[in-house]
Design a protein around this motif. Structure first.
Motif, short mmCIF file in Angstrom:
data_model
loop_
_atom_site.label_atom_id
_atom_site.label_comp_id
_atom_site.label_asym_id
_atom_site.label_seq_id
_atom_site.Cartn_x
_atom_site.Cartn_y
_atom_site.Cartn_z
N ARG A 148 0.87 -1.18 0.00
CA ARG A 148 0.00 0.00 0.00
C ARG A 148 0.90 1.23 0.00
O ARG A 148 1.81 1.34 0.83
CB ARG A 148 -0.89 0.00 1.24
N THR A 157 -3.16 0.55 -3.51
CA THR A 157 -2.77 -0.77 -3.05
C THR A 157 -2.53 -1.67 -4.25
O THR A 157 -3.36 -1.73 -5.17
CB THR A 157 -3.84 -1.40 -2.14
N TYR A 158 -1.40 -2.36 -4.25
CA TYR A 158 -1.04 -3.32 -5.30
C TYR A 158 -0.94 -4.69 -4.66
O TYR A 158 -0.18 -4.90 -3.71
CB TYR A 158 0.28 -2.90 -5.93
N SER A 159 -1.69 -5.64 -5.20
CA SER A 159 -1.78 -6.96 -4.59
C SER A 159 -0.55 -7.81 -4.77
O SER A 159 -0.31 -8.73 -3.98
CB SER A 159 -2.97 -7.72 -5.18
N ALA A 172 -5.83 -3.23 1.50
CA ALA A 172 -6.61 -2.45 0.53
C ALA A 172 -7.73 -1.64 1.18
O ALA A 172 -8.49 -0.97 0.46
CB ALA A 172 -7.20 -3.39 -0.52
N SER A 175 -8.81 1.98 0.02
CA SER A 175 -7.85 2.48 -0.97
C SER A 175 -8.55 3.27 -2.06
O SER A 175 -9.63 2.90 -2.52
CB SER A 175 -7.09 1.32 -1.62
N PHE A 178 -7.24 0.32 -6.16
CA PHE A 178 -6.82 -1.04 -5.80
C PHE A 178 -6.41 -1.75 -7.09
O PHE A 178 -7.26 -2.08 -7.91
CB PHE A 178 -7.96 -1.76 -5.09
N CYS A 180 -5.32 -4.91 -8.55
CA CYS A 180 -5.45 -6.28 -8.02
C CYS A 180 -5.31 -7.32 -9.13
O CYS A 180 -5.96 -7.21 -10.18
CB CYS A 180 -6.80 -6.43 -7.33
N ALA A 205 -12.18 -6.32 -3.21
CA ALA A 205 -12.39 -4.87 -3.26
C ALA A 205 -13.61 -4.45 -2.46
O ALA A 205 -13.60 -3.43 -1.77
CB ALA A 205 -12.52 -4.41 -4.71
N ALA A 210 -12.68 -0.54 -1.14
CA ALA A 210 -11.87 0.22 -2.09
C ALA A 210 -12.77 1.11 -2.94
O ALA A 210 -13.94 0.80 -3.19
CB ALA A 210 -11.07 -0.72 -2.98
#
Length: 250
Positions: A148, A157-159, A172, A175, A178, A180, A205, A210
């Motif tokens: 995040r 946020t990047y998964s 997330a 966010s 997001f 994802c 999400a 998100a």
């Protein structure tokens, strides 16, 4: 913050896109999230080879990190201006060894660290330039982290790569964007702790609250329109599929 999709194909490059790589910018600082197959060439459309300020590697599968070997060449063997000073690289334990092994012929066992300043990622909160980042371990066969990134009251946020993960839900939370992964197709592939499908990305999400969902890491053999429809059935906010060279203001 500005987010630019450098590459978003999962597992291997498609005819249209390099593998995972995302450029995040704020206050003149450039943070790259992942550098998968083909990403280094695409990156040069968006910034100079030596204009990055830091790199975060979510995990050490090739489609997220292998172009670091090519970037090593660009930094280590630069003659015009001399060898580059080390750039901070944040990655799981063993990142330096993984990249050295992949390159296979570095001048010495420590050559990578002459141009990359390696930092080991664990679940934590810390600063990278002007960004406050939070990292959490997610569900994947190798050590993998979601991240995040916060700046100026906004959040991305990047998964990374993950199956369904309570840690990702929290990362997330609320966010603004997001990003994802959605590599699998709902009803087709079902392998726990590996990847999400479109429906699971939408459900994540929704649980996280998100504000916007962008699906990424969709491999060439997966139909992004199916995953988009599945995500939209589970999440009532804006949903789209990542595409190379698209930018987002966050």
């Amino acid at each position: 913050m500005k987010l630019t999709v450098v590459g978003c194909s999962g597992s291997f490059p498609s005819a249209e896109s390099a593998c995972s790589s995302y450029l995040v910018e704020a206050d003149g600082f450039r943070l790259l999230l992942d550098m998968g197959n083909g990403a280094l060439g695409e990156l040069q459309r968006h910034c100079g080879l030596y204009d990055l300020d830091a790199i975060f590697l979510s995990h050490l599968h090739a489609d997220h990190c292998i172009d670091m070997c090519a970037y090593f060449v660009a930094r280590y063997y630069r003659h015009d201006g001399g060898r580059c000073a080390p750039i901070p690289v944040y990655g799981p334990e063993g990142t330096e060894h993984r990249l050295t092994t992949a390159y296979a012929d570095t001048p010495s066992a420590s050559s990578m660290s002459e141009v990359f300043d390696f930092h080991t990622v664990k679940p934590s909160t810390f600063d990278i330039g002007p960004f406050t980042v939070h990292t959490e371990r997610v569900a994947h066969p190798v050590e993998a982290y979601g991240i995040r990134v916060e700046h100026g009251g906004r959040s991305l946020t990047y998964s990374g790569d993950t199956g369904v993960s309570p840690a990702l839900d929290e990362l997330a939370r609320d966010s603004d964007l997001f990003l994802c992964e959605a590599a699998f197709t709902y009803g087709k592939e079902s392998i726990p702790d590996l990847h999400l499908n479109g429906r699971e990305a939408g459900e994540t999400a929704a649980r996280a609250g998100a504000r916007r969902l962008v699906l990424t890491h969709i491999p060439p053999w997966t139909d992004p329109q199916v995953n988009l429809a599945d995500a939209r059935a589970a999440f009532d906010g804006p949903v789209e599929a990542a595409a190379p060279r698209v930018t987002y203001e966050i």
